[in-house]
Write a protein that holds these residues in place. Sequence first.
Motif, PDB file in Angstrom:
ATOM      1  N   UNK A 100      38.315  39.943  33.148  1.00 29.24           N
ATOM      2  CA  UNK A 100      37.846  40.576  31.917  1.00 29.24           C
ATOM      3  C   UNK A 100      36.910  41.749  32.186  1.00 29.24           C
ATOM      4  N   UNK A 101      36.012  41.587  33.147  1.00 34.77           N
ATOM      5  CA  UNK A 101      34.990  42.612  33.327  1.00 34.77           C
ATOM      6  C   UNK A 101      35.352  43.712  34.319  1.00 34.77           C
ATOM      7  N   UNK A 102      36.358  43.513  35.141  1.00 31.61           N
ATOM      8  CA  UNK A 102      36.753  44.573  36.065  1.00 31.61           C
ATOM      9  C   UNK A 102      37.168  45.854  35.332  1.00 31.61           C
ATOM     10  N   UNK A 103      37.946  45.767  34.243  1.00 25.27           N
ATOM     11  CA  UNK A 103      38.308  46.996  33.527  1.00 25.27           C
ATOM     12  C   UNK A 103      37.105  47.730  32.924  1.00 25.27           C
ATOM     13  N   UNK A 104      36.035  47.000  32.637  1.00 29.48           N
ATOM     14  CA  UNK A 104      34.819  47.649  32.133  1.00 29.48           C
ATOM     15  C   UNK A 104      34.365  48.732  33.096  1.00 29.48           C
ATOM     16  N   UNK A 105      34.402  48.433  34.385  1.00 32.12           N
ATOM     17  CA  UNK A 105      33.938  49.378  35.392  1.00 32.12           C
ATOM     18  C   UNK A 105      35.000  50.409  35.749  1.00 32.12           C
TER      19      UNK A 105
END
Length: 443
Positions: free
Chosen positions: A408-413
Motif C-alpha cells: 500500500x505505501x510503496x506507491x506513495x513514495x
Amino acid sequence: MPARPRPRLLAVAVTAVACLGAQAVAAAPAAATDEVVSRGVTIPAFYTPPASLPDADGTLIRSEPLPLALSLPSLKGPLPGTATRLMYKSTDSNGQPVAVTGAYIEPSAAWKGGGPRPLVAVAPGTLGQGDQCAASMGLEHPLQFNGETVSVGYEDLVIYRLLAKGVAVVVTDYAGLGATDRLHTYVNRVDEAHAVLDAVRAVRSVRGTSVTAASPVGLYGYSQGGGATAAAAELQSSYAPDVTLSGTYSGAPPADLTKVTKAIDGSELAGALGWSLSGFLQSDPELRPIAEAHLNAAGKAALTDLSTMCVGDALFSYGFAKSTKWTKDGKSLEDVIAATPALRSFLDEQRIGTMKPSGPVRLATGVSDNLVPHGQSRQLAVDWCAKGADVTYKAVLLPPVGSALLNHFAPLLTDQGDAVDWLTDRLSGKRAASNCRSMPLQP
C-alpha cells in the motif's frame, strides 16, 4: 489483551516507519481546562477549542507561530518557509460546528509558474486517532523518541516538495485529530472533505500570507488523505463554491469502506478497524446499540485502547489482529456489517464516487495494493469517468511483496514526484489530459 508483535511484523514496522511514521499515546480524556499529556507528550493548550465557535465555515479561530524543526536560516527568511499553527471552524457530517486544527506554511521560494502564488491543501494519510498524532505536530517534531513515543511526520516530505516549488501549503489535522474536545472521525468522508475545504478558506485570514482570492488551489492526499481529497472534490460545488479547484490528487483512496474493511481485517494495520468503528459511533450514536450487541469485552477494550493510539502503536499492539476475536459470536466485522442494514446503510453513505468531482483529478493506485484494494480505487476512476469527470488515472506498477502494508505505501513514495509535478502543472494553468477513454485497457 493486545496481540504481541510477531517477528515479521517487527521487520515490516521498522521498514514502514520511514514512510509511515509512528506516534504512541496514553492519555485519558481531559476536561477543556486540563493539560493533556500523552505518553510524555504534552498537547499544547492551543489545541483545546473555545467554548463557542464562529458561525462561518473556514473562519480562523486562532493562530500562532509554528516552529519548523527542519528549517534553515537565509537572508530572505527561514527555509523552506514560515509556518503558522491554525485552528478554524468547520461543520461535521451532522451539521454541527467543529473546531479543526492544522498548519499553514508560507514558502521562501518564489513561485515560477506564472500568476499569483498557488495554495495546496494537504490531507494527511492515516496517522491514528490520538490527538498527539496530528500532522501539524509532526511539522514541529518530525522525529521524536522519548522512551514512550516514537514519531515520524511522514507527510512532511510532500509538504517540503511543494514548498520548494514556491507553492504555499496548508495541512489539516481533520476533525478531532489534534483538537482535544472530540474523537477523530476516521475516514468519515464528509468530515474530512469539509476540513480540507475549510482549511483553504482559513488561509485567507492568516497574517502575512501571499495567497489571494485569485490564487489557484490544489488538493493532495494519499490513503486516508486520498479519500479526503476525493470527497472534497465531490463536495466542493455544494459546500465550498467559493473555493475553485485547479486540480486534485487522490492516491489510493478508500472509496468503498466495505471492501477496505475486509482487506485490513487481519493485516498489519488491523487497528484501523477500531479507528473506523469508533469514528462511526461518534458520527452516528444510533449505531451504539449495534456495537454493544456484537462486541465482546476484548473488542470494547480494543476500541478504547486504539482510540488514543497512533499508527506505530497500532502496528505493534494490533498487527494481524482479527475482528473475529472482538465479537461475541466469533463473526468478522465484515459479516456483522453484511447482516446489519443500519451498518450497510452507513457505509453506503460513505461511498465516494456517487458525484462528479470538480476540476481535473489525478487518481493513482498501486496494482498490488491489497490493503486499500486496488480494485475499489480503480472503480472510483471508472465511476468518475462515467459522470464526465476530467480524470487522469495512474496504475502504479509495482510487484507485490509479502506485506500488505508495504504494498500500500510503496506507491506513495514512487509516485509522489509525478503527482506533485502533475499538480503544479494544473496550478500553472496547464490543461490535464484525461485518459478516461483508455480505462477499459488500464490495469
